[in-house]
Design a protein around this motif. Structure first.
Motif, PDB file in Angstrom:
ATOM      1  N   UNK A 119       0.838  -1.197   0.000  1.00 39.73           N
ATOM      2  CA  UNK A 119       0.000   0.000   0.000  1.00 39.73           C
ATOM      3  C   UNK A 119       0.873   1.248   0.000  1.00 39.73           C
ATOM      4  N   UNK A 120       0.236   2.363  -0.288  1.00 49.15           N
ATOM      5  CA  UNK A 120       0.939   3.646  -0.249  1.00 49.15           C
ATOM      6  C   UNK A 120       1.462   3.943   1.149  1.00 49.15           C
ATOM      7  N   UNK A 121       0.686   3.572   2.171  1.00 57.09           N
ATOM      8  CA  UNK A 121       1.140   3.832   3.534  1.00 57.09           C
ATOM      9  C   UNK A 121       2.432   3.076   3.825  1.00 57.09           C
ATOM     10  N   UNK A 122       2.476   1.797   3.494  1.00 58.94           N
ATOM     11  CA  UNK A 122       3.676   1.004   3.737  1.00 58.94           C
ATOM     12  C   UNK A 122       4.850   1.552   2.938  1.00 58.94           C
ATOM     13  N   UNK A 123       4.602   1.939   1.701  1.00 54.55           N
ATOM     14  CA  UNK A 123       5.661   2.484   0.850  1.00 54.55           C
ATOM     15  C   UNK A 123       6.273   3.732   1.461  1.00 54.55           C
ATOM     16  N   UNK A 124       5.437   4.595   2.046  1.00 53.73           N
ATOM     17  CA  UNK A 124       5.936   5.831   2.624  1.00 53.73           C
ATOM     18  C   UNK A 124       6.501   5.678   4.018  1.00 53.73           C
ATOM     19  N   UNK A 125       6.113   4.592   4.726  1.00 50.00           N
ATOM     20  CA  UNK A 125       6.540   4.425   6.110  1.00 50.00           C
ATOM     21  C   UNK A 125       7.831   3.621   6.230  1.00 50.00           C
ATOM     22  N   UNK A 126       7.954   2.562   5.438  1.00 57.13           N
ATOM     23  CA  UNK A 126       9.129   1.692   5.519  1.00 57.13           C
ATOM     24  C   UNK A 126      10.213   2.213   4.585  1.00 57.13           C
ATOM     25  N   UNK A 127      11.379   2.484   5.147  1.00 52.78           N
ATOM     26  CA  UNK A 127      12.501   2.988   4.354  1.00 52.78           C
ATOM     27  C   UNK A 127      12.930   4.358   4.837  1.00 52.78           C
ATOM     28  N   UNK A 128      14.242   4.558   4.913  1.00 54.06           N
ATOM     29  CA  UNK A 128      14.785   5.831   5.367  1.00 54.06           C
ATOM     30  C   UNK A 128      16.003   6.164   4.520  1.00 54.06           C
ATOM     31  N   UNK A 129      15.903   7.223   3.692  1.00 52.04           N
ATOM     32  CA  UNK A 129      14.778   8.148   3.517  1.00 52.04           C
ATOM     33  C   UNK A 129      13.571   7.445   2.890  1.00 52.04           C
ATOM     34  N   UNK A 130      12.412   8.069   3.039  1.00 44.38           N
ATOM     35  CA  UNK A 130      11.173   7.466   2.571  1.00 44.38           C
ATOM     36  C   UNK A 130      11.120   7.416   1.047  1.00 44.38           C
ATOM     37  N   UNK A 131      10.313   6.483   0.540  1.00 39.23           N
ATOM     38  CA  UNK A 131      10.091   6.379  -0.897  1.00 39.23           C
ATOM     39  C   UNK A 131       9.485   7.673  -1.433  1.00 39.23           C
ATOM     40  N   UNK A 181      18.542  21.147  -4.235  1.00 37.47           N
ATOM     41  CA  UNK A 181      18.090  22.078  -3.204  1.00 37.47           C
ATOM     42  C   UNK A 181      18.961  21.961  -1.952  1.00 37.47           C
ATOM     43  N   UNK A 182      19.182  20.722  -1.494  1.00 46.73           N
ATOM     44  CA  UNK A 182      19.964  20.472  -0.277  1.00 46.73           C
ATOM     45  C   UNK A 182      20.880  19.285  -0.526  1.00 46.73           C
ATOM     46  N   UNK A 183      22.103  19.368  -0.011  1.00 46.73           N
ATOM     47  CA  UNK A 183      23.051  18.254  -0.071  1.00 46.73           C
ATOM     48  C   UNK A 183      23.441  17.879   1.354  1.00 46.73           C
ATOM     49  N   UNK A 213      25.597  10.078   0.157  1.00 42.68           N
ATOM     50  CA  UNK A 213      25.235  11.473  -0.020  1.00 42.68           C
ATOM     51  C   UNK A 213      23.742  11.555  -0.302  1.00 42.68           C
ATOM     52  N   UNK A 214      23.020  12.240   0.572  1.00 40.40           N
ATOM     53  CA  UNK A 214      21.593  12.413   0.366  1.00 40.40           C
ATOM     54  C   UNK A 214      21.338  13.795  -0.218  1.00 40.40           C
ATOM     55  N   UNK A 215      20.518  13.823  -1.254  1.00 40.89           N
ATOM     56  CA  UNK A 215      20.256  15.060  -1.963  1.00 40.89           C
ATOM     57  C   UNK A 215      18.746  15.265  -2.046  1.00 40.89           C
ATOM     58  N   UNK A 248      13.710  12.959  -2.884  1.00 39.99           N
ATOM     59  CA  UNK A 248      14.918  12.578  -2.172  1.00 39.99           C
ATOM     60  C   UNK A 248      15.720  11.617  -3.036  1.00 39.99           C
ATOM     61  N   UNK A 249      17.030  11.855  -3.105  1.00 40.98           N
ATOM     62  CA  UNK A 249      17.935  11.022  -3.891  1.00 40.98           C
ATOM     63  C   UNK A 249      19.077  10.594  -2.979  1.00 40.98           C
TER      64      UNK A 249
END
Length: 357
Positions: free
Chosen positions: A227-239, A299-301, A308-310, A320-321
């Motif tokens: 589900x969309x909720x699981x996709x956005x909740x599991x993972x850091x940074x989020x999907x 925007x942010x590095x 490296x999170x961008x 988020x990349x």
């Protein structure tokens, strides 16, 4: 045998329902983590397993025995709380053996069990100390030792690491997982921290608003969120979740509301054209593609050394990349971003359910 079965479990406080028909089967010796945001019902569910909350409807079985009406002391469970719940006037040894003393166990038996648990948890040098003379991690180990000496069939953990600092949480995660691998006791662990869930669980139960969103092995849930909720909740940074629709002249192209075209790999179940969908892509699945990449403004590095999170902006949408190596980009730069083939996820915008393999 200490399997746990929850069959259509429901909980209401008066006219307010908070658990809406939960079905979970936990195997003997399995380590299962209930994870979700505050208020999702995970702690309430754990307290029902422990016998600290009544069950409004449904059947709860432990070891094949229905325990709905049994008090906590008769369920053969041991619980570790968030706040340790140690008696400040008792020594470590007295805290660990107190439940056995209440049961009327022999002094020699209590000493033997306490010594065994202390050896497992490396608490032998601290048995004569009081809780105020211990660190947070040592106090948590004492609370775990108190559970071990009971020789229970099921361990229940209610956010046991929330009061610890970040470095100590990592160390205690390892200790708890190692303890489970050694004792092979059925364990139900509640947390709001998805990193704890991913690193510790044999299986994860993702909860949201009193419902189970998905049950599965950590990497299965990460790779195929239901589900969309699981996709956005599991993972850091989020999907990254981008709204748009399948392009009418080519079903293999997704176009965001801002007009950005993103590829969809050839699959048997690609949704039909002109259908509103949500396109999901994990931050680590972006690549710099000088040939076909979409221009994105940095925007942010955030460099961490190994990664490296961008944060970048594409047609008004922030994404988020995550690069696994060091990249020479600065805020304001324009980088061409592509998507690794076959790594995208598609969800129905109305139902929030996954619609693509």
């Amino acid at each position: 045998m200490a399997s746990i079965a929850l069959d259509n479990i429901r909980k209401s406080y008066g006219a307010l329902p908070v658990i809406h028909g939960v079905d979970i089967d936990i195997n003997d010796g399995e380590f299962v983590v209930l994870v979700g945001p505050s208020g999702c019902g995970k702690s309430t569910l754990l307290r029902m397993i422990a016998g600290l909350e009544s069950i409004s409807n449904g059947t709860l079985s432990i070891g094949g025995r229905v325990v709905n009406g049994l008090p906590s002391k008769d369920r053969d469970i041991a619980m570790v709380f968030q706040n340790y719940a140690l008696y400040p006037h008792m020594t470590v040894a007295e805290n660990m053996g107190f439940s056995l003393k209440l049961r009327g166990a022999a002094k020699d038996d209590i000493g033997r069990r306490v010594d065994k648990a202390a050896k497992i948890l490396a608490l032998e040098p601290y048995l004569d100390r009081h809780p105020r003379h211990l660190s947070g991690g040592q106090r948590q180990r004492v609370a775990m030792g108190r559970a071990i000496v009971r020789d229970a069939a099921v361990f229940l953990f209610d956010e046991p690491l929330s009061n610890l600092d970040a470095k100590l949480r990592v160390a205690m995660r390892v200790e708890i997982k190692e303890l489970h691998q050694r004792l092979k006791i059925t364990t139900v662990y509640v947390t709001h921290d998805q990193t704890e869930a991913m690193t510790m669980a044999d299986r994860i139960v993702v909860m949201h608003d009193g419902l189970v969103e998905q049950i599965g092995a950590p990497l299965d849930i990460y790779d195929r969120p239901a589900t969309l909720f699981v996709a956005g909740f599991i993972g850091m940074p989020a999907m990254n979740l981008l709204e748009g629709r399948m392009q009418s002249d080519d079903p293999a192209i997704f176009r965001t509301r801002g007009g950005v075209a993103l590829p969809v790999s050839a699959r048997a179940d690609v949704p039909s054209a002109d259908r509103d969908v949500v396109y999901g892509i994990r931050p680590e699945q972006f690549v710099i593609d000088e040939t076909n990449g979409t221009p994105a403004k940095v925007v942010v590095v955030e460099p961490t050394g190994s990664e490296t999170q961008v944060v970048a902006r594409i047609e008004g949408a922030d994404i988020s990349v995550l690069f696994r190596d060091r990249v020479a980009v600065r805020p304001g730069d324009i980088v061409p971003l592509g998507v690794k083939s076959g790594q995208e996820h598609l969800f129905d915008r109305e139902t929030g359910r996954r619609i693509a393999k």
